[in-house]
Design a protein around this motif. Sequence first.
Motif, short mmCIF file in Angstrom:
data_model
loop_
_atom_site.label_atom_id
_atom_site.label_comp_id
_atom_site.label_asym_id
_atom_site.label_seq_id
_atom_site.Cartn_x
_atom_site.Cartn_y
_atom_site.Cartn_z
N UNK A 354 -22.51 -6.49 9.85
CA UNK A 354 -22.45 -5.22 10.15
C UNK A 354 -20.94 -4.73 9.88
N UNK A 355 -20.93 -3.41 9.44
CA UNK A 355 -19.73 -2.62 9.54
C UNK A 355 -19.02 -2.51 8.13
N UNK A 356 -19.57 -3.25 7.05
CA UNK A 356 -18.93 -3.45 5.60
C UNK A 356 -18.78 -2.15 5.21
N UNK A 357 -19.96 -1.40 5.14
CA UNK A 357 -20.06 -0.17 4.54
C UNK A 357 -19.27 0.93 5.39
N UNK A 358 -19.28 0.88 6.63
CA UNK A 358 -18.31 1.79 7.22
C UNK A 358 -16.80 1.61 6.80
N UNK A 359 -16.37 0.61 6.67
CA UNK A 359 -15.01 0.40 6.18
C UNK A 359 -14.89 0.77 4.78
N UNK A 360 -15.91 0.61 4.03
CA UNK A 360 -15.68 1.29 2.69
C UNK A 360 -15.66 2.74 2.67
N UNK A 361 -16.52 3.45 3.64
CA UNK A 361 -16.52 4.88 3.66
C UNK A 361 -15.55 5.55 4.26
#
Length: 405
Positions: A354-361
Amino acid sequence: MRILVQKFGGTSLSTAQAREHVIGHIQDALIQHYKLVVVVSAMGRKGEPYATDTLLDLVRKNGEGLPARELDMLMGCGELISAVLLCSLLNKTGIRSTVLTGGQAGLITNENHGNAQIIAMKPNRILELLEQDQVVIVTGFQGKTSNDEMTTLGRGGSDTSATALGAALKAEIVDIFTDVNGILTADPRIVEDAKPLQRVSFSEICNMAHNGAKVIHPRAVEVAMQANIPIRVRSTFTKEEGTLVTASDNTSTDINHVKDRFVTGIAHFTNITQIQVAAVDGEFDLQLRVFKTMAQHQISVDFINVNPSGVVYTVFDHEAERAVQLLKAQGYEPKFTSGCAKVSVIGGGMNGVPGIMAHIVEALTVEDIRILQSADSNTTIWVLVQGVDMIKSVRALHRKFNLFK
């Protein structure tokens, strides 16, 4: 018999100094008691006398009248020149060597001139020469049909020749020599602190290659992956080991070499156009009509998002105007954004984290970069951005995931 396949690209053979490095790598392999197959590309790049693009320009200036069969005969000339030149240098050095064309080496293809697919491998002649302690030099990028017609394998064909031979010969490893020291975390022309990767998995490098990294062709990786033949991507100009590509990126039993790595690298692809087509109330066949139209006119589509309100996808910039006109002829009013870039975050360790997309955004938002579209798979997350934001995006994501360490 311990067999090693070495592949040398055009820049590795284009100058006398570069060819001295090639001879050195061949000598090193022989000292290690390998039986050696060397696959070569055409020398140099466009504008240099023996480069494939230079030979094509010669024909274009003289009528552009070559059928596909004869065009393949022309396109194979550069590799043959490289091969016989290397053979001469090796024999002068006291290393016995023999040149084989792709067809003579046993690469049997279908009849699709210009982009042939390998359908069988018959390396018996190579094995006979190896038993005689000869270095076998094979012209990359080419094969022959069952009717002995010469064919070429399309983009990345020399890489594919090398891994196909490695698989057929059950080679210990395939060395792909280039002008960079292995596979890097990002394009070093964009990210100055991009770092060489010690090892990556087949799936990771396939995704990197498909998404813009140009170190090795994905078709070559897929051949090696099917046969489970390791690849090393190395620099011709150093003795360093480069990047090892295997079934797993954690192949070492040394705990100091095992790294818990979510993201392996950042790749990018430019010059694409986003097309959006909205559905009208009660229309349930929009997706079928849109993609059937693209298919009927042989327009390649990518980055596809389908939902009840419409479809969003990308095409190459040079196909965009034709795609839009075809959609308008179907009664649609598509919106389009040209000059976009696809930026990919790739890593075998991302799956289920979890959290990879949040880091990208977060990384892109801090830089005021608008995400036009996104998609993901087990090992890759793609974002579409404006082309003018591509460099900032790659650098921001490289920093965000600490790939410079």
